[in-house]
Scaffold this motif. Structure first.
Motif, PDB file in Angstrom:
ATOM      1  N   ASP A 216     -23.926  27.354 -26.153  1.00 34.89           N
ATOM      2  CA  ASP A 216     -22.924  26.346 -25.812  1.00 34.89           C
ATOM      3  C   ASP A 216     -22.013  26.749 -24.653  1.00 34.89           C
ATOM      4  O   ASP A 216     -21.051  26.072 -24.362  1.00 34.89           O
ATOM      5  CB  ASP A 216     -22.081  26.012 -27.037  1.00 34.89           C
ATOM      6  N   ALA A 217     -22.312  27.856 -23.992  1.00 35.38           N
ATOM      7  CA  ALA A 217     -21.481  28.305 -22.876  1.00 35.38           C
ATOM      8  C   ALA A 217     -21.898  27.606 -21.586  1.00 35.38           C
ATOM      9  O   ALA A 217     -23.005  27.093 -21.463  1.00 35.38           O
ATOM     10  CB  ALA A 217     -21.595  29.816 -22.717  1.00 35.38           C
ATOM     11  N   ASP A 218     -20.991  27.616 -20.621  1.00 35.88           N
ATOM     12  CA  ASP A 218     -21.269  27.060 -19.302  1.00 35.88           C
ATOM     13  C   ASP A 218     -21.790  28.181 -18.405  1.00 35.88           C
ATOM     14  O   ASP A 218     -21.054  29.116 -18.095  1.00 35.88           O
ATOM     15  CB  ASP A 218     -19.988  26.455 -18.724  1.00 35.88           C
ATOM     16  N   TRP A 219     -23.037  28.104 -17.994  1.00 37.44           N
ATOM     17  CA  TRP A 219     -23.672  29.173 -17.227  1.00 37.44           C
ATOM     18  C   TRP A 219     -23.724  28.871 -15.736  1.00 37.44           C
ATOM     19  O   TRP A 219     -24.359  29.591 -14.978  1.00 37.44           O
ATOM     20  CB  TRP A 219     -25.078  29.450 -17.778  1.00 37.44           C
ATOM     21  N   ASP A 220     -23.006  27.834 -15.287  1.00 40.69           N
ATOM     22  CA  ASP A 220     -23.038  27.484 -13.862  1.00 40.69           C
ATOM     23  C   ASP A 220     -22.549  28.623 -12.972  1.00 40.69           C
ATOM     24  O   ASP A 220     -23.141  28.901 -11.936  1.00 40.69           O
ATOM     25  CB  ASP A 220     -22.232  26.218 -13.585  1.00 40.69           C
ATOM     26  N   SER A 221     -21.474  29.302 -13.364  1.00 44.14           N
ATOM     27  CA  SER A 221     -20.954  30.386 -12.524  1.00 44.14           C
ATOM     28  C   SER A 221     -21.933  31.550 -12.466  1.00 44.14           C
ATOM     29  O   SER A 221     -22.064  32.206 -11.428  1.00 44.14           O
ATOM     30  CB  SER A 221     -19.583  30.861 -13.018  1.00 44.14           C
ATOM     31  N   VAL A 222     -22.656  31.804 -13.557  1.00 48.89           N
ATOM     32  CA  VAL A 222     -23.673  32.857 -13.555  1.00 48.89           C
ATOM     33  C   VAL A 222     -24.812  32.466 -12.621  1.00 48.89           C
ATOM     34  O   VAL A 222     -25.291  33.299 -11.839  1.00 48.89           O
ATOM     35  CB  VAL A 222     -24.188  33.134 -14.982  1.00 48.89           C
ATOM     36  N   ARG A 223     -25.230  31.219 -12.679  1.00 46.41           N
ATOM     37  CA  ARG A 223     -26.304  30.752 -11.787  1.00 46.41           C
ATOM     38  C   ARG A 223     -25.902  30.913 -10.317  1.00 46.41           C
ATOM     39  O   ARG A 223     -26.708  31.333  -9.495  1.00 46.41           O
ATOM     40  CB  ARG A 223     -26.650  29.307 -12.094  1.00 46.41           C
ATOM     41  N   VAL A 224     -24.654  30.599  -9.993  1.00 45.74           N
ATOM     42  CA  VAL A 224     -24.164  30.738  -8.615  1.00 45.74           C
ATOM     43  C   VAL A 224     -24.190  32.209  -8.205  1.00 45.74           C
ATOM     44  O   VAL A 224     -24.682  32.549  -7.125  1.00 45.74           O
ATOM     45  CB  VAL A 224     -22.744  30.136  -8.468  1.00 45.74           C
ATOM     46  N   LEU A 225     -23.671  33.084  -9.064  1.00 44.87           N
ATOM     47  CA  LEU A 225     -23.679  34.517  -8.759  1.00 44.87           C
ATOM     48  C   LEU A 225     -25.106  35.017  -8.565  1.00 44.87           C
ATOM     49  O   LEU A 225     -25.392  35.764  -7.626  1.00 44.87           O
ATOM     50  CB  LEU A 225     -22.988  35.313  -9.871  1.00 44.87           C
ATOM     51  N   PHE A 226     -26.006  34.611  -9.436  1.00 40.54           N
ATOM     52  CA  PHE A 226     -27.394  35.055  -9.328  1.00 40.54           C
ATOM     53  C   PHE A 226     -28.032  34.543  -8.038  1.00 40.54           C
ATOM     54  O   PHE A 226     -28.770  35.284  -7.378  1.00 40.54           O
ATOM     55  CB  PHE A 226     -28.202  34.595 -10.534  1.00 40.54           C
ATOM     56  N   ALA A 227     -27.763  33.308  -7.668  1.00 44.89           N
ATOM     57  CA  ALA A 227     -28.320  32.773  -6.417  1.00 44.89           C
ATOM     58  C   ALA A 227     -27.797  33.567  -5.217  1.00 44.89           C
ATOM     59  O   ALA A 227     -28.546  33.849  -4.274  1.00 44.89           O
ATOM     60  CB  ALA A 227     -27.973  31.296  -6.269  1.00 44.89           C
ATOM     61  N   MET A 228     -26.528  33.967  -5.262  1.00 47.43           N
ATOM     62  CA  MET A 228     -25.916  34.726  -4.164  1.00 47.43           C
ATOM     63  C   MET A 228     -26.478  36.139  -4.052  1.00 47.43           C
ATOM     64  O   MET A 228     -26.448  36.728  -2.977  1.00 47.43           O
ATOM     65  CB  MET A 228     -24.400  34.855  -4.381  1.00 47.43           C
ATOM     66  N   THR A 229     -26.948  36.697  -5.159  1.00 48.87           N
ATOM     67  CA  THR A 229     -27.281  38.120  -5.181  1.00 48.87           C
ATOM     68  C   THR A 229     -28.737  38.418  -5.517  1.00 48.87           C
ATOM     69  O   THR A 229     -29.091  39.578  -5.717  1.00 48.87           O
ATOM     70  CB  THR A 229     -26.378  38.851  -6.200  1.00 48.87           C
ATOM     71  N   SER A 230     -29.577  37.419  -5.522  1.00 44.52           N
ATOM     72  CA  SER A 230     -30.979  37.629  -5.911  1.00 44.52           C
ATOM     73  C   SER A 230     -31.693  38.628  -4.997  1.00 44.52           C
ATOM     74  O   SER A 230     -32.646  39.279  -5.422  1.00 44.52           O
ATOM     75  CB  SER A 230     -31.733  36.306  -5.965  1.00 44.52           C
ATOM     76  N   HIS A 231     -31.206  38.781  -3.780  1.00 41.50           N
ATOM     77  CA  HIS A 231     -31.818  39.729  -2.847  1.00 41.50           C
ATOM     78  C   HIS A 231     -31.525  41.181  -3.223  1.00 41.50           C
ATOM     79  O   HIS A 231     -32.118  42.105  -2.661  1.00 41.50           O
ATOM     80  CB  HIS A 231     -31.329  39.451  -1.416  1.00 41.50           C
ATOM     81  N   LEU A 232     -30.630  41.393  -4.190  1.00 41.93           N
ATOM     82  CA  LEU A 232     -30.217  42.747  -4.556  1.00 41.93           C
ATOM     83  C   LEU A 232     -30.809  43.237  -5.879  1.00 41.93           C
ATOM     84  O   LEU A 232     -30.498  44.346  -6.304  1.00 41.93           O
ATOM     85  CB  LEU A 232     -28.689  42.809  -4.650  1.00 41.93           C
ATOM     86  N   VAL A 233     -31.638  42.417  -6.525  1.00 41.40           N
ATOM     87  CA  VAL A 233     -32.166  42.803  -7.840  1.00 41.40           C
ATOM     88  C   VAL A 233     -33.686  42.825  -7.830  1.00 41.40           C
ATOM     89  O   VAL A 233     -34.337  42.272  -6.950  1.00 41.40           O
ATOM     90  CB  VAL A 233     -31.647  41.871  -8.964  1.00 41.40           C
ATOM     91  N   SER A 234     -34.228  43.445  -8.854  1.00 41.53           N
ATOM     92  CA  SER A 234     -35.674  43.576  -9.000  1.00 41.53           C
ATOM     93  C   SER A 234     -36.317  42.237  -9.344  1.00 41.53           C
ATOM     94  O   SER A 234     -35.652  41.306  -9.813  1.00 41.53           O
ATOM     95  CB  SER A 234     -35.989  44.579 -10.118  1.00 41.53           C
TER      96      SER A 234
END
Length: 180
Positions: free
Chosen positions: A147-165
């Motif tokens: 029931d949490a809002d994951w929009d901010s996590v999605r934004v962070l992940f989109a911004m940083t996907s180049h830094l993770v495996s």
């Protein structure tokens, strides 16, 4: 980390109350061991896996109170190793309001230590370790939430996907896709 050393770390976390602190739908200790498990599944280097187990030791920016005061860094270093402790400190000291806006397509960022106000540059492997731990932490939290809002996590992940495996990216696609 050896089985005996891991048992000592888990017992230490219990002695600091991690098994009694509630985080959403489970204890902090369950979250820490879950984060460790995700990093192990991603074949992360052992110091990063170990850091996952104690990543909230110094608290986090606005979320978790510290289990270990900053003046006890040497004690944590002795327990988990110098490299793992450095990852944990970098994670815990991150002034997220200052650092996160710089992460989009960045290979290096100016870091501000929320404990001391000190600033330095974090780049390369150190920045990738921070993001891998950040993603594992968020994905472990997401695993039990509906029931949490994951929009901010999605934004962070989109911004940083180049830094993770690719393992982290695949887990994010699966986990966050389930939460839509």
């Amino acid at each position: 980390m050896s089985v005996d050393r891991r048992a000592r770390v888990v017992e230490f976390l219990r002695s600091r109350g991690a098994d009694t602190i509630r985080l959403h739908h489970r204890t902090l200790l369950a979250h820490l061991t879950g984060t460790e498990k995700i990093l192990r599944e991603w074949d992360a280097p052992e110091p990063l896996v170990t850091a996952g187990l104690v990543h909230a030791a110094y608290g986090t920016d606005g979320l978790v109170s510290p289990l270990v005061p900053i003046d006890e860094r040497q004690m944590l270093r002795d327990l988990v190793g110098e490299t793992a402790e450095k990852i944990v400190y970098t994670y815990g000291c991150c002034d997220r309001q200052f650092v996160y806006p710089q992460l989009s397509d960045a290979e290096s960022v100016r870091w501000r230590d929320r404990f001391t106000g000190e600033m330095w540059t974090v780049e390369g492997g150190e920045l990738r370790q921070f993001m891998e731990l950040t993603w594992a932490n968020a994905l472990e939290a997401a695993a039990g939430e509906t029931d949490a809002d994951w929009d901010s996590v999605r934004v962070l992940f989109a911004m940083t996907s180049h830094l993770v495996s690719s393992s982290a990216a695949n887990t994010a696609d699966t986990t966050l896709g389930r939460l839509t």
